[in-house]
Design an enzyme around this catalytic site. Structure first.
Site, short mmCIF file in Angstrom:
data_model
loop_
_atom_site.label_atom_id
_atom_site.label_comp_id
_atom_site.label_asym_id
_atom_site.label_seq_id
_atom_site.Cartn_x
_atom_site.Cartn_y
_atom_site.Cartn_z
N THR A 1 27.35 52.89 33.17
CA THR A 1 27.93 51.63 33.66
C THR A 1 27.49 51.31 35.08
OG1 THR A 1 29.89 52.72 34.54
CG2 THR A 1 30.02 51.97 32.26
N ARG A 2 26.54 52.08 35.64
CA ARG A 2 26.04 51.82 37.01
C ARG A 2 27.17 51.78 38.03
NH1 ARG A 2 21.05 49.80 38.50
NH2 ARG A 2 19.63 49.94 36.75
N SER A 3 27.92 52.85 38.03
CA SER A 3 29.10 52.93 38.88
C SER A 3 28.74 53.15 40.35
CB SER A 3 29.93 54.08 38.34
OG SER A 3 30.72 54.68 39.30
N SER A 4 29.70 52.90 41.20
CA SER A 4 29.50 53.11 42.63
C SER A 4 30.73 53.78 43.21
CB SER A 4 29.26 51.75 43.29
OG SER A 4 28.95 51.90 44.64
N TYR B 1 35.79 42.79 46.80
CA TYR B 1 36.72 43.34 45.81
C TYR B 1 38.04 42.59 45.98
CZ TYR B 1 38.81 47.04 42.91
OH TYR B 1 39.41 47.75 41.90
N THR C 1 38.44 54.79 31.12
CA THR C 1 38.97 54.06 32.29
C THR C 1 38.34 52.69 32.48
OG1 THR C 1 37.29 55.07 33.71
CG2 THR C 1 39.41 56.21 33.53
#
Lengths: 558, 558
Positions: A204-207, A461, A128
């Site tokens: 990926t250091r997602s949040s 965003y 993704t």
């Protein structure tokens, strides 16, 4: 075997091929009026693309499959360049083989082979990535993509320590359903939740959308196991430590450069007694930002707070509400002094019922302080219902002739309004010089929201839609112009190149501006010490730097 | 100049020489009865030690002072070996010079000189390290200690971003008074608060008593500036980022190996509307642990929760309460079913008044659930009043002939009771083989508390007292036996070698057991890339490893 599992997955777009997100008739009209009518680009068929997959450079082996369709289905992620490649059928890059390991032992064997034979190795989670994390890199090394899809078990839940252990390839829904069945939740809900994997979130250091309550993946990742070229490294689950740098922090954001994360241990929470989402409308963007900042800096215990700017709010209402609904909402809000510039604020309240009551009361006071109007849970439920559906809109818009992409960053509060303004302007005017003949094609529809809040700042965003051009090449060129100009602007204006998507290949060029050359080079050298030949996911995170530079950096006494 | 500022500082022990913490008569009796009467060791005078300071290996310069007393006062921290060195007068190690830079420019000049001339460079904050962070290392390189005491200004408070910028040498009280005057707090209160510095907190990954509410220094450290051998590196204040590994995390815990932190930006909070501390008594250690775990895993918004085991509770009550007070407390508690094994639980509640009320109510319910008795704020106030005073007890006990030291770790909840038991047993029985002739000298009085809580575990803080031997050498040998046996036991039993004190020289040997050899070597190589000759605080964090090993690790293609 592996094919059948993927049968429901869209081969050239987002998600489940049975699912879609239609526009309301008003929504379609709104978009067409905003961006003009466009002729969509022709979409290649699966068979056409299959015919273009080159022969693998690897020999047959039990370790992996050379199946053409499997290779095709693991060639691209979900970035806009990936999307254009998939729709046009010009994939260009394919892994030479795809492996589906079932155990750490399988991975050790694959890594030993890859190391000995000089292959590139790409760890693949949910596919993704929107920044090119899993796209093969041009080069003469054969590419082996390692899908983690079979390593997706719940291995253990420790109810005392509240630590759960999963195979790194576990996807969001399976992870949550396993935990929730036992009274726990991880609370990590990125928009890609349905497809993305725990291992991918970590590297990926997602949040997640509710990071305000549950924390980012940095807070949730407790430890686990990673297979490197030199064997397994155990990452202990210490609750906290002052014993030098925390190595977990080098796994987080490593984007494949250390090796393959096999088991992930996460800190889980007990299921909350109560959770709900609500919506308020603020009179304008400035008041929306101020309200969000006040709530966070007061320390209000919310699990989520998002604020859309007025263009996003208007767009959302066109896309998801009927004319009657919009009419009554406008009427209600204007009675309370909130009108055209209204900004939607979505909040999440999670926890103990009594504590929630208190939080809700305090939040309403802050909303009032900034002249907002709270409309309660009705629209909040709607938001929660569709929280993972937005990416399906990409297909709907594509079929109408529009490309959609997002840019995201985080910065300190005092920079939020100026940076949002700069980003939006850069995108909105980014195509002005193109197509003087056909003015409609230079239009870009841009809107933003604050999605993750911190005491010292927030993430921005930004979504942008633009009409496709007459060709894929020209569409790509236009995207690249928007992306590169705006990305450079972000890092030059004290924003991070990514708050939640990661670096991949698309952001690698901007890392030096953000972290400084010395720091970036030192990190690259660090990873190279685990991967001397640069075989692990090359071209991601770092731009290729000349080998002699690396050598110089890592030979301290010369 | 520099001397006068330090005049109030104890030259051979903890803190302000005007301050002390006396034992109650009962407390003194309790200790003597527990450990036997001991003849204290003779203490060297300042003049005796001054006479032993060797000539500096550095030439006179405007950049630093060669003053003998200044060198002496910067030679040792507060570890037990440091303490024995200071009391015996056998310092052995001294910096050759001490610099007091006033600006980043000064530091750049010092670093350029140090680099060119091959000096060791030791950054010096408050000199409070209990693990040998600032003690010069044996070797033929001259040692320059860089005191940050003059770089202690508040540079900026950004009220919008809630970020404050300080010179890295600022000490706790000055930092808090500056912030509180403007309505903010950092909320970082380690026990060394009165003397330790912001820069020291960052590079040693420190944790304050109220980290449960305000976060550890990892959460508070937003960015700043660090001077390296290759120039200044700016650390941007991004609220969050997924752009690869977070470099702040390599500064945190770097213990001087990257360079000298000059400016530190911290995330501050608004002063709470209300804050108070309270005390409850739990019937025993198991119930105390269970109560703490339940409170934390329920997500109760407390700013502090500590639980003393029964020996610590008894010791504390002897040391700080009168016989009458103890009598009435025992009577009250036993009426409610809490008697001899009682464990003191101290809690901190911080925030909005209404929210506090809610938290307090929920906490009381948890205390009752585990059969504890809440006594409210009276003893909590007493605790808060003395929260930074405990280290002064070391001097009082020393004069009675007892050495006191602490060991601390963190581990997951399920390991808390077993690990505490192992640590205490290791210390309590650690001297059993010594002094068969004089049995009294093998006694060690040991007690513990949980000081910092996390959803997945807690820190264990163990204090141990033992009688000094007939000589300093023998006392040191005994300490070393206790320390090394118990430290190895901690890391072999899934504890971290330090939750809050750092590694320094005393813990360097245990890091490999905790993190694994590959990880430790890779981190050491990383720092070496900023410090090719190993001049920056050598011998701390890492054991010396052979130069050829470093070279091998950092030359990826060999």
């Amino acid at each position: 075997m592996s094919k059948s599992l993927q049968d429901n997955r869209q081969w050239n777009g987002w998600g489940d091929k049975e699912k879609s997100l239609a526009l309301t008739p008003d929504g379609a009209t709104f978009i067409t009026e905003t961006l003009g009518s466009v002729k969509p680009l022709p979409v290649a068929t699966l068979d056409e693309v299959l015919a273009k997959v080159p022969e693998s450079r690897l020999d047959e082996s039990e370790l992996y499959t050379l199946d053409t369709e499997v290779r095709l289905r693991h060639a691209r992620g979900q970035s806009l360049p990936d999307w254009l490649a998939m729709k046009s059928g010009e994939f260009n890059l394919f892994p030479d083989a795809v492996a589906f390991p079932r155990s750490s032992e399988d991975i050790r064997i694959l890594m030993a082979e890859a190391k000995a034979k000089g292959w590139q190795l790409i760890p693949y989670g949910g596919g993704t990535s929107v920044v090119g994390h899993i796209t093969p890199c041009v080069g003469d090394k054969p590419v082996l993509t390692v899908s983690m899809s079979k390593m997706n078990r719940l291995i253990d839940i420790d109810r005392i320590d509240q630590i759960a252990t999963f195979g790194a390839g576990v996807k969001g829904p399976f992870l949550e359903s396993q935990l929730q069945a036992q009274g726990f939740t991880l609370g990590h809900f990125p928009q890609s939740f349905e497809l993305s994997t725990l291992g991918g979130w970590v590297v990926t250091r997602s949040s997640g959308q509710q990071s305000l309550g549950y924390g980012r993946i940095e807070n949730l990742f407790a430890g686990g196991e990673i297979e490197t070229f030199e064997g397994k490294v155990d990452i202990p689950t210490l609750p906290a430590s002052s014993a030098g740098p925390d190595w977990r922090q080098l796994v987080l954001g490593s984007e494949g450069h250390l090796g393959i994360l096999t088991e992930v241990k996460v800190r889980v929470s007990r299921l909350p007694e109560e959770e709900y989402f609500g919506v308020a409308f603020m009179p304008n963007w400035e008041q929306g930002i101020a309200c969000a900042r006040e709530a966070i800096q007061q320390g209000l215990p919310l699990s989520m707070l998002r604020v859309s700017n007025s263009v996003e709010t208007r767009t959302q209402l066109y896309l998801s509400a009927t004319q009657t609904q919009r009419h009554w909402l406008a009427k209600l809000l204007s009675l309370k002094g909130v009108s055209d510039d209204k900004c939607m604020l979505v909040y999440g309240i999670t926890g103990d019922k009594q504590a929630n009551k208190q939080s809700y009361k305090r939040l309403k006071a802050v909303i009032s302080q900034f002249k907002g109007v709270n409309t309660g849970q009705r629209l909040g439920k709607k938001w929660a219902h569709k929280r993972f559906a937005f990416p399906y809109l990409r297909e709907t818009l594509w079929q109408m002739g529009y490309a959609i992409d997002t840019l995201e960053t985080a910065t300190n509060w005092s920079n939020i309004a100026p940076l949002t303004q700069k980003i939006e302007q850069s995108l909105r005017e980014g195509l002005a010089e193109c197509d003087t003949a056909d003015d409609s094609k230079s239009k870009v529809h841009v809107f933003s929201h604050l999605s993750h809040l911190y005491s010292d700042g927030a993430s921005i965003y930004t979504t942008y839609l633009f009409p496709v051009s007459d060709s894929y090449d020209e569409t790509y060129t236009r995207w690249q112009k928007l992306k590169s100009t705006t990305s450079m602007l972000i890092v030059e204006s004290n924003g991070t190149i990514s708050h939640q998507h990661g670096v991949g290949s698309d952001h690698a060029a901007y890392l030096i501006e953000e972290k400084g050359e010395r720091v970036v080079n030192s990190l690259q050298s660090y990873f190279r010490s685990f991967d001397p030949e640069g075989q692990l996911n090359p071209g991601k995170l770092f731009k290729a730097i000349p080998t002699e530079t690396i050598q110089k950096l890592t030979k301290p006494d010369q």
